[in-house]
Write an enzyme that holds these catalytic residues in place. Structure first.
Site, PDB file in Angstrom:
ATOM      1  N   HIS A 130       4.251   1.798  -8.135  1.00 21.11           N
ATOM      2  CA  HIS A 130       3.376   0.887  -8.048  1.00 21.11           C
ATOM      3  C   HIS A 130       2.484   0.960  -9.270  1.00 21.11           C
ATOM      4  CE1 HIS A 130       4.113   1.462  -3.436  1.00 21.11           C
ATOM      5  NE2 HIS A 130       4.491   0.206  -3.740  1.00 21.11           N
ATOM      6  N   ASP A 183      13.639  -2.446  -5.614  1.00 21.55           N
ATOM      7  CA  ASP A 183      14.196  -3.400  -4.541  1.00 21.55           C
ATOM      8  C   ASP A 183      14.650  -4.532  -5.361  1.00 21.55           C
ATOM      9  OD1 ASP A 183      12.752  -2.318  -2.235  1.00 21.55           O
ATOM     10  OD2 ASP A 183      11.179  -2.224  -3.578  1.00 21.55           O
ATOM     11  N   GLY A 213       8.943  -4.092  -8.401  1.00 21.33           N
ATOM     12  CA  GLY A 213       9.658  -3.205  -8.926  1.00 21.33           C
ATOM     13  C   GLY A 213      11.372  -3.444  -8.832  1.00 21.33           C
ATOM     14  N   LEU A 243       0.568   3.728  -2.171  1.00 22.96           N
ATOM     15  CA  LEU A 243       0.988   3.477  -3.487  1.00 22.96           C
ATOM     16  C   LEU A 243       1.601   4.889  -4.137  1.00 22.96           C
ATOM     17  CD1 LEU A 243      -2.008   1.180  -4.773  1.00 22.96           C
ATOM     18  CD2 LEU A 243       0.240   0.510  -3.724  1.00 22.96           C
ATOM     19  N   HIS A 244       2.487   4.718  -5.170  1.00 28.62           N
ATOM     20  CA  HIS A 244       2.967   5.684  -5.614  1.00 28.62           C
ATOM     21  C   HIS A 244       3.146   5.408  -7.083  1.00 28.62           C
ATOM     22  CE1 HIS A 244       6.572   3.588  -5.617  1.00 28.62           C
ATOM     23  NE2 HIS A 244       6.791   3.418  -4.278  1.00 28.62           N
ATOM     24  N   LEU A 302      11.190   6.652  -6.792  1.00 30.73           N
ATOM     25  CA  LEU A 302       9.969   6.627  -5.905  1.00 30.73           C
ATOM     26  C   LEU A 302       9.870   5.702  -4.812  1.00 30.73           C
ATOM     27  CD1 LEU A 302       7.386   7.517  -8.623  1.00 30.73           C
ATOM     28  CD2 LEU A 302       8.687   9.185  -7.198  1.00 30.73           C
ATOM     29  N   GLY A 342       0.832  -1.264  -0.042  1.00 30.36           N
ATOM     30  CA  GLY A 342       0.014   0.107  -0.182  1.00 30.36           C
ATOM     31  C   GLY A 342       0.762   1.198   0.028  1.00 30.36           C
ATOM     32  N   GLN A 389      15.297  -7.912  -3.733  1.00 28.62           N
ATOM     33  CA  GLN A 389      14.206  -8.587  -3.462  1.00 28.62           C
ATOM     34  C   GLN A 389      13.541  -9.397  -4.791  1.00 28.62           C
ATOM     35  OE1 GLN A 389      10.626  -6.986  -1.309  1.00 28.62           O
ATOM     36  NE2 GLN A 389       9.965  -6.247  -3.116  1.00 28.62           N
TER      37      GLN A 389
HETATM   38  O1  PAF Z   1       8.065  -4.613  -1.798  1.00 26.83           O
HETATM   39  C1  PAF Z   1       6.878  -4.545  -1.213  1.00 26.83           C
HETATM   40  O2  PAF Z   1       6.435  -3.978  -1.089  1.00 26.83           O
HETATM   41  C2  PAF Z   1       7.066  -5.861  -0.168  1.00 26.83           C
HETATM   42  O3  PAF Z   1       8.264  -6.426   0.198  1.00 26.83           O
HETATM   43  C3  PAF Z   1       6.163  -6.946  -0.780  1.00 26.83           C
HETATM   44  C4  PAF Z   1       6.811  -7.792  -1.931  1.00 26.83           C
HETATM   45  C5  PAF Z   1       4.743  -6.669  -1.136  1.00 26.83           C
HETATM   46  C6  PAF Z   1       6.073  -8.294   0.399  1.00 26.83           C
HETATM   47  O4  PAF Z   1       5.380  -7.831   1.387  1.00 26.83           O
END
Ligand code: PAF
Length: 282
Positions: free
Chosen positions: A33, A147, A144, A29-30, A181, A27, A150
């Site tokens: 997203h 990250d 994105g 959001l920008h 962002l 959430g 990730q």
């Molecule tokens: O990047 C994020 O916003 C979070 O790490 C994710 C991937 C939604 C997991 O909670």
């Protein structure tokens, strides 16, 4: 846009679709997203976005309680961006009992960089993403590139567990001055917001030095770190890594990696109390 809060209702609703495209979020959001939502649109027959602030990926001293929750604005923005289904489970719905089964990502990838400074972070991320994947059963999922680590951890997880999901990265969205962002940009004071662009400028300066022939990476990283420190930042890392595995390249490997766009520069640093991350592929 249909808003769904339970796994049972989500499953019933999605049974009519063959190819869900999924954008997991926490959430607040920008435009980053929303760009992922637009990127998802032609990739599936239904676009599902989740909003869930995942307790498992926050350390006790981190900002779980204060993480910005902006439900009304998020719903409006998602609707306008073309989201079909917003899945927003409560904590009780997603974690009805303590989540004893977890996904532990491999240490070679998950204990460095972000994982070193935020121990347990990627375990928390993988566990919730695996669970959200089980709820949504997407064919494609978008994350994105801001990250960066990730995205790589989740791609590796999907591959190793043979999940029938294509995990795709979306380009980092930036403000006009170049700041990546992020929901955490909301924490910046006006003066910190002006200063924040220095993180992306530091990465650009490192890229220029590499392109000009710098080969001693510890020296290059130290110069960048000290330059930010001199401006009052507290850097965690500014580093040159191989895109393929996030390992440090040897001096011998550098020329070929530079020629073949095989490098990524990654940074994490605190300005005031706000920790920002950014990266630059070169
Ligand atoms: O990047 C994020 O916003 C979070 O790490 C994710 C991937 C939604 C997991 O909670």
């Amino acid at each position: 846009m249909k808003i769904i809060h339970t796994i049972a209702e989500l499953r019933t609703h999605l049974a009519a679709f063959k190819h869900p495209a999924f954008v997991p979020t926490m959430g607040n959001l920008h435009a980053g997203h929303l760009a992922l939502v637009r990127q998802a649109k032609p990739l599936g027959d239904v676009v599902v976005v989740s909003i869930f602030v995942n307790r498992l990926q926050f350390l006790p001293h981190e900002d779980f309680d204060t993480y910005p929750r902006t439900w009304e604005a998020d719903c409006q923005a998602l609707d306008a961006a073309g989201c079909d289904v917003l899945f927003a489970p409560s904590e009780k719905e997603l974690y009805p009992e303590p989540q004893a089964f977890t996904v532990q990502p491999p240490t070679d990838l998950a204990n460095m960089l972000e994982g070193h400074f935020r121990p347990g972070f990627f375990g928390g991320v993988c566990t919730v993403v695996m669970k959200l994947f089980a709820c949504v059963q997407p064919r494609v999922a978008l994350f994105g590139k801001k990250d960066y680590q990730q995205l790589m951890v989740i791609q590796r997880m999907a591959q190793q567990f043979a999940l029938p999901i294509e995990v795709i990265g979306g380009p980092t969205q930036r403000s006009d001055d170049g700041l990546a962002l992020s929901s955490r940009n909301n924490y910046l004071s006006p003066a910190e917001r002006v200063e924040a662009v220095q993180l992306s400028l530091a990465l650009k300066a490192m890229a220029q030095a590499l392109q000009a022939g710098a080969t001693i990476l510890p020296a290059l990283e130290a110069v960048a770190t000290e330059a930010l420190e001199a401006r009052g930042w507290k850097p965690d890392y500014l580093t040159v890594r191989q895109r393929s595995n996030l390992q440090t390249p040897s001096a011998a490997e550098l020329p070929s990696l530079l020629t073949h766009s095989g490098l990524v520069l990654l940074a994490a640093a605190r300005v005031g109390n706000t920790r920002l991350i950014d990266n630059l592929e070169i």
